[in-house]
Write an enzyme that holds these catalytic residues in place. Sequence first.
Site, PDB file in Angstrom:
ATOM      1  N   HIS A  73       0.827  -1.210   0.000  1.00  0.00           N
ATOM      2  CA  HIS A  73       0.000   0.000   0.000  1.00  0.00           C
ATOM      3  C   HIS A  73       0.858   1.256   0.000  1.00  0.00           C
ATOM      4  CE1 HIS A  73       0.905   0.860   4.243  1.00  0.00           C
ATOM      5  NE2 HIS A  73       0.717  -0.429   4.485  1.00  0.00           N
ATOM      6  N   CYS A  76       3.408  -5.044   6.485  1.00  0.00           N
ATOM      7  CA  CYS A  76       3.008  -4.727   5.114  1.00  0.00           C
ATOM      8  C   CYS A  76       4.213  -4.240   4.313  1.00  0.00           C
ATOM      9  CB  CYS A  76       1.928  -3.643   5.116  1.00  0.00           C
ATOM     10  SG  CYS A  76       0.343  -4.200   5.802  1.00  0.00           S
TER      11      CYS A  76
END
Length: 422
Positions: free
Chosen positions: A342, A361
């Site tokens: 992201h 992430c």
Amino acid sequence: MEKRVMTDSKRRKGLTVASALLGGVLVLSACSGGGDDDPKGEGGDSTSQAKVDEAAAKKSSEAQIKITPKDGSDNASINSAAAVTVTKGTLTDVTMKTAAGAAVAGEISADKKSWKPSAQLERATAYKIAATAKDSDGRAAHENASFTTVSPANSFIGNFTPEDGSTVGVGMPVSINFDKAITNKADVQKGITVSSSSGQEVVGHWFNANRLDFRPEEYWKGNSTVTLKLNLDGVEGADGVYGVQQKTVTFKIGRNQVSIVDAQTKTMKVTQDGKTIRTIPISAGSPENKTYQGQMVISEKFKETRMNGATVGFTDDDGKGEYDIKDVPNAMRLSNSGTFIHGNYWGAKSIFGSVNTSHGCVGLSDTKGANDPNTPGGWFFSHSIVGDVVDVRNTGDKTIAPDNGLNGWNLDWAAWKAGSAV
């Protein structure tokens, strides 16, 4: 004088015989509706029951109507059970209604020999069919039947990805999640076929009693077409639980895009059809919260989404999430357990390509609002589709579980085939 005298016993016998004869005549008259006398009391002339039945048959239509399923059936298919056919005649009218009176649309065939509903029926619903046909002499025949379709408790369905008509990346498996536990895995798997225009061998793998995925040994060939056929109508998936799906799904495979994330060099190399089109600086999981390794498939895309650490176990002493960002830009899911690649607007620009700081992430530099397509996060989002592969390496963590998301590529081919039931 004595010869004329009749004893009481003889008189009683005579009355009995007369009564029997009279009773026989009365019964015969009642059943036959009158007519000439029958001297023998049975058989032979037009007043006999056989003659009456024969005469009635000659006046009846020769058309023979058949309604399926048979009258009184339950657990009927919602796809193909309802049908009306006729022999020795043609259909003139067919009506189908629910027990509540709602009409069901249907169509008589061009040759007027058959009828079927226009759409799939509802589960757990009682239906009534009334059919009329005529023979070559115009004599009408009628038939009626009632039945009930299979209930949700006695049927199963498979929710599948990807969607019909979609275009997906080369890593996208066919993933089917059943709403009931399947014990007859071989029968169910035999009712499902997945094929590719590329000619690649495709094999199914059961992760558990509810999930069956299909993939080839290597990624799908770019620009190929994949066809999924579900022929599960009537297949017994578990004791007394039957399939209801009869469906064909096709989807396209787009260009081959595989992006390789290297947590040591803190870069991501984006390749299309084997050629590197861009290298992007990234920030992966910190040493305390390493990112899973392995081949991961993008399963969802969100222009903006909320990420709350509490939902994946990252909480402070007060029980609240260590982070709660309500507008994470250009986010793409890599696992069911919360791994994303992201955009990141809150971190210093200097961390990307130099230090791993995330909770697991893969972060790319971005701006708040997700409106700048020229940032690394915005660019990668616009150049990615569901089904693309992100291959994460050198994180120091374990390989992601193959059933955590659409990540069955982390099983070698032998292990994958070992999970097939056929």
